[in-house]
Design a protein around this motif. Structure first.
Motif, PDB file in Angstrom:
ATOM      1  N   ALA A   1       0.827  -1.208   0.000  1.00 30.03           N
ATOM      2  CA  ALA A   1       0.000   0.000   0.000  1.00 30.03           C
ATOM      3  C   ALA A   1       0.863   1.261   0.000  1.00 30.03           C
ATOM      4  CB  ALA A   1      -0.932  -0.009   1.218  1.00 30.03           C
ATOM      5  N   ILE A   2       1.939   1.247   0.752  1.00 28.08           N
ATOM      6  CA  ILE A   2       2.836   2.416   0.818  1.00 28.08           C
ATOM      7  C   ILE A   2       3.561   2.578  -0.520  1.00 28.08           C
ATOM      8  CG2 ILE A   2       4.875   3.405   1.958  1.00 28.08           C
ATOM      9  CD1 ILE A   2       2.419   3.525   3.761  1.00 28.08           C
ATOM     10  N   PHE A   3       4.020   1.486  -1.115  1.00 27.30           N
ATOM     11  CA  PHE A   3       4.662   1.564  -2.439  1.00 27.30           C
ATOM     12  C   PHE A   3       3.685   2.116  -3.485  1.00 27.30           C
ATOM     13  CE2 PHE A   3       8.277  -1.499  -1.533  1.00 27.30           C
ATOM     14  CZ  PHE A   3       9.286  -0.628  -1.924  1.00 27.30           C
ATOM     15  N   ALA A   4       2.401   1.746  -3.384  1.00 26.90           N
ATOM     16  CA  ALA A   4       1.404   2.224  -4.341  1.00 26.90           C
ATOM     17  C   ALA A   4       1.097   3.708  -4.131  1.00 26.90           C
ATOM     18  CB  ALA A   4       0.120   1.397  -4.217  1.00 26.90           C
ATOM     19  N   LYS A   5       1.206   4.182  -2.912  1.00 24.26           N
ATOM     20  CA  LYS A   5       0.835   5.559  -2.579  1.00 24.26           C
ATOM     21  C   LYS A   5       1.961   6.566  -2.825  1.00 24.26           C
ATOM     22  CE  LYS A   5      -1.198   8.199   1.239  1.00 24.26           C
ATOM     23  NZ  LYS A   5      -1.749   8.094   2.592  1.00 24.26           N
ATOM     24  N   TYR A   6       3.211   6.143  -2.616  1.00 23.67           N
ATOM     25  CA  TYR A   6       4.349   7.061  -2.707  1.00 23.67           C
ATOM     26  C   TYR A   6       5.348   6.574  -3.758  1.00 23.67           C
ATOM     27  CZ  TYR A   6       2.642   8.609   1.869  1.00 23.67           C
ATOM     28  OH  TYR A   6       1.870   9.072   2.898  1.00 23.67           O
ATOM     29  N   PRO A   7       6.030   7.500  -4.439  1.00 23.14           N
ATOM     30  CA  PRO A   7       7.032   7.102  -5.446  1.00 23.14           C
ATOM     31  C   PRO A   7       8.375   6.749  -4.787  1.00 23.14           C
ATOM     32  CG  PRO A   7       6.855   9.492  -5.390  1.00 23.14           C
ATOM     33  CD  PRO A   7       5.824   8.964  -4.423  1.00 23.14           C
ATOM     34  N   LEU A   8       8.419   5.588  -4.156  1.00 23.16           N
ATOM     35  CA  LEU A   8       9.617   5.167  -3.433  1.00 23.16           C
ATOM     36  C   LEU A   8      10.543   4.333  -4.301  1.00 23.16           C
ATOM     37  CD1 LEU A   8       8.044   4.115  -0.013  1.00 23.16           C
ATOM     38  CD2 LEU A   8       9.118   6.299  -0.614  1.00 23.16           C
ATOM     39  N   THR A   9      11.808   4.420  -3.988  1.00 20.71           N
ATOM     40  CA  THR A   9      12.818   3.573  -4.615  1.00 20.71           C
ATOM     41  C   THR A   9      13.030   2.318  -3.769  1.00 20.71           C
ATOM     42  OG1 THR A   9      13.898   5.592  -5.361  1.00 20.71           O
ATOM     43  CG2 THR A   9      15.179   3.569  -5.502  1.00 20.71           C
ATOM     44  N   CYS A  10      13.084   2.501  -2.447  1.00 22.54           N
ATOM     45  CA  CYS A  10      13.340   1.394  -1.512  1.00 22.54           C
ATOM     46  C   CYS A  10      12.536   1.593  -0.234  1.00 22.54           C
ATOM     47  CB  CYS A  10      14.812   1.343  -1.110  1.00 22.54           C
ATOM     48  SG  CYS A  10      15.957   1.020  -2.431  1.00 22.54           S
ATOM     49  N   MET A  11      12.293   0.474   0.443  1.00 26.17           N
ATOM     50  CA  MET A  11      11.644   0.501   1.751  1.00 26.17           C
ATOM     51  C   MET A  11      12.138  -0.707   2.533  1.00 26.17           C
ATOM     52  SD  MET A  11       7.601  -0.020   2.713  1.00 26.17           S
ATOM     53  CE  MET A  11       7.094   0.828   1.261  1.00 26.17           C
ATOM     54  N   HIS A  12      12.548  -0.459   3.759  1.00 25.73           N
ATOM     55  CA  HIS A  12      13.025  -1.545   4.623  1.00 25.73           C
ATOM     56  C   HIS A  12      12.377  -1.409   5.989  1.00 25.73           C
ATOM     57  CE1 HIS A  12      16.116  -2.459   1.673  1.00 25.73           C
ATOM     58  NE2 HIS A  12      16.298  -1.158   1.582  1.00 25.73           N
ATOM     59  N   ILE A  13      11.967  -2.550   6.546  1.00 24.57           N
ATOM     60  CA  ILE A  13      11.384  -2.607   7.882  1.00 24.57           C
ATOM     61  C   ILE A  13      12.103  -3.725   8.643  1.00 24.57           C
ATOM     62  CG2 ILE A  13       9.315  -3.055   9.270  1.00 24.57           C
ATOM     63  CD1 ILE A  13       7.668  -2.459   6.681  1.00 24.57           C
ATOM     64  N   TYR A  14      12.573  -3.392   9.849  1.00 24.21           N
ATOM     65  CA  TYR A  14      13.152  -4.397  10.741  1.00 24.21           C
ATOM     66  C   TYR A  14      12.560  -4.162  12.130  1.00 24.21           C
ATOM     67  CZ  TYR A  14      16.556  -4.832   7.004  1.00 24.21           C
ATOM     68  OH  TYR A  14      17.145  -5.001   5.781  1.00 24.21           O
ATOM     69  N   HIS A  15      12.060  -5.234  12.745  1.00 28.29           N
ATOM     70  CA  HIS A  15      11.493  -5.144  14.100  1.00 28.29           C
ATOM     71  C   HIS A  15      12.087  -6.261  14.939  1.00 28.29           C
ATOM     72  CE1 HIS A  15       8.825  -4.681  17.449  1.00 28.29           C
ATOM     73  NE2 HIS A  15       8.161  -3.703  16.840  1.00 28.29           N
ATOM     74  N   SER A  16      12.442  -5.920  16.154  1.00 30.59           N
ATOM     75  CA  SER A  16      13.029  -6.894  17.067  1.00 30.59           C
ATOM     76  C   SER A  16      12.004  -7.882  17.596  1.00 30.59           C
ATOM     77  CB  SER A  16      13.660  -6.178  18.264  1.00 30.59           C
ATOM     78  OG  SER A  16      14.741  -5.393  17.871  1.00 30.59           O
ATOM     79  N   LEU A  17      12.487  -9.083  17.867  1.00 32.00           N
ATOM     80  CA  LEU A  17      11.785 -10.084  18.661  1.00 32.00           C
ATOM     81  C   LEU A  17      12.732 -10.460  19.795  1.00 32.00           C
ATOM     82  CD1 LEU A  17      10.144 -12.531  16.085  1.00 32.00           C
ATOM     83  CD2 LEU A  17       9.039 -10.716  17.407  1.00 32.00           C
ATOM     84  N   GLY A  18      12.174 -10.925  20.901  1.00 28.69           N
ATOM     85  CA  GLY A  18      13.023 -11.257  22.037  1.00 28.69           C
ATOM     86  C   GLY A  18      13.341 -10.011  22.855  1.00 28.69           C
ATOM     87  N   GLU A  19      14.332 -10.143  23.714  1.00 29.76           N
ATOM     88  CA  GLU A  19      14.640  -9.067  24.657  1.00 29.76           C
ATOM     89  C   GLU A  19      15.516  -7.972  24.049  1.00 29.76           C
ATOM     90  OE1 GLU A  19      15.314  -9.944  28.928  1.00 29.76           O
ATOM     91  OE2 GLU A  19      17.223  -8.890  28.597  1.00 29.76           O
ATOM     92  N   VAL A  20      15.093  -6.732  24.263  1.00 25.67           N
ATOM     93  CA  VAL A  20      15.840  -5.551  23.844  1.00 25.67           C
ATOM     94  C   VAL A  20      15.974  -4.664  25.074  1.00 25.67           C
ATOM     95  CG1 VAL A  20      15.947  -3.588  22.270  1.00 25.67           C
ATOM     96  CG2 VAL A  20      14.880  -5.728  21.513  1.00 25.67           C
ATOM     97  N   LYS A  21      17.206  -4.361  25.451  1.00 27.23           N
ATOM     98  CA  LYS A  21      17.470  -3.551  26.648  1.00 27.23           C
ATOM     99  C   LYS A  21      17.227  -2.064  26.376  1.00 27.23           C
ATOM    100  CE  LYS A  21      20.970  -6.694  28.564  1.00 27.23           C
ATOM    101  NZ  LYS A  21      20.278  -7.836  28.123  1.00 27.23           N
ATOM    102  N   THR A  22      17.010  -1.305  27.449  1.00 29.84           N
ATOM    103  CA  THR A  22      16.824   0.136  27.306  1.00 29.84           C
ATOM    104  C   THR A  22      18.040   0.736  26.605  1.00 29.84           C
ATOM    105  OG1 THR A  22      17.694   0.495  29.538  1.00 29.84           O
ATOM    106  CG2 THR A  22      15.305   0.414  29.303  1.00 29.84           C
ATOM    107  N   GLY A  23      17.748   1.691  25.735  1.00 34.30           N
ATOM    108  CA  GLY A  23      18.807   2.331  24.959  1.00 34.30           C
ATOM    109  C   GLY A  23      19.104   1.634  23.646  1.00 34.30           C
TER     110      GLY A  23
END
Length: 148
Positions: free
Chosen positions: A76-98
């Motif tokens: 949907a975002i690619f269809a709406k905006y003229p983007l060249t690239c898009m990357h998404i990374y989300h953590s799983l597991g434990e992530v400490k403050t900072g």
């Protein structure tokens, strides 16, 4: 014939390292049709609560559904905006403050499309993906985080 996109794995075990972020940025230096990037980095805060201070968040997800929904959001975002690239990374597991738990990176010929797409992408990820965070407190208690 247009190449059919398929769902990509957006999940990273643990924190997203500064090296991963730097490498992702460096990999785009050869793409000379890009004029602007927009990057969002979500970081775990050391919130103070009545019950104690947050020292980490443990992320879990309904992975198959989250990957499918992330794919639909990307399309949907690619269809709406003229983007060249898009990357998404989300953590799983434990992530400490900072530490970094979300890395969203959009690129376009012009900055406005990259910035607007990045902002919408982050908002949709937070609202629509079945990803949950359990806050780990300094007194060894934990509670489920509410996205805002």
């Amino acid at each position: 014939m247009e190449k059919k996109r398929t769902p990509k794995n957006i999940f990273v075990e643990g924190a997203i390292s500064p090296d991963k972020i730097a490498k992702s940025i460096a990999n785009h230096s050869t793409k000379t049709d890009i004029g602007g990037h927009s990057i969002f980095l979500g970081q775990v805060r050391a919130d103070k609560k009545e019950e104690g201070s947050v020292v980490a968040i443990e992320y879990t997800a309904y992975e198959d559904m989250a990957l499918q929904q992330a794919f639909e959001i990307r399309e949907a975002i690619f269809a709406k905006y003229p983007l060249t690239c898009m990357h998404i990374y989300h953590s799983l597991g434990e992530v400490k403050t900072g530490e970094i738990c979300l890395f969203v990176f959009t690129s376009s010929k012009h900055r406005k499309a990259a910035i607007d797409a990045c902002e919408e992408l982050v908002e949709r990820i937070k609202k629509e993906l079945p990803i949950w965070g359990k806050e780990i407190l300094d007194n060894e208690k934990s509670e489920w985080k509410v996205n805002t």
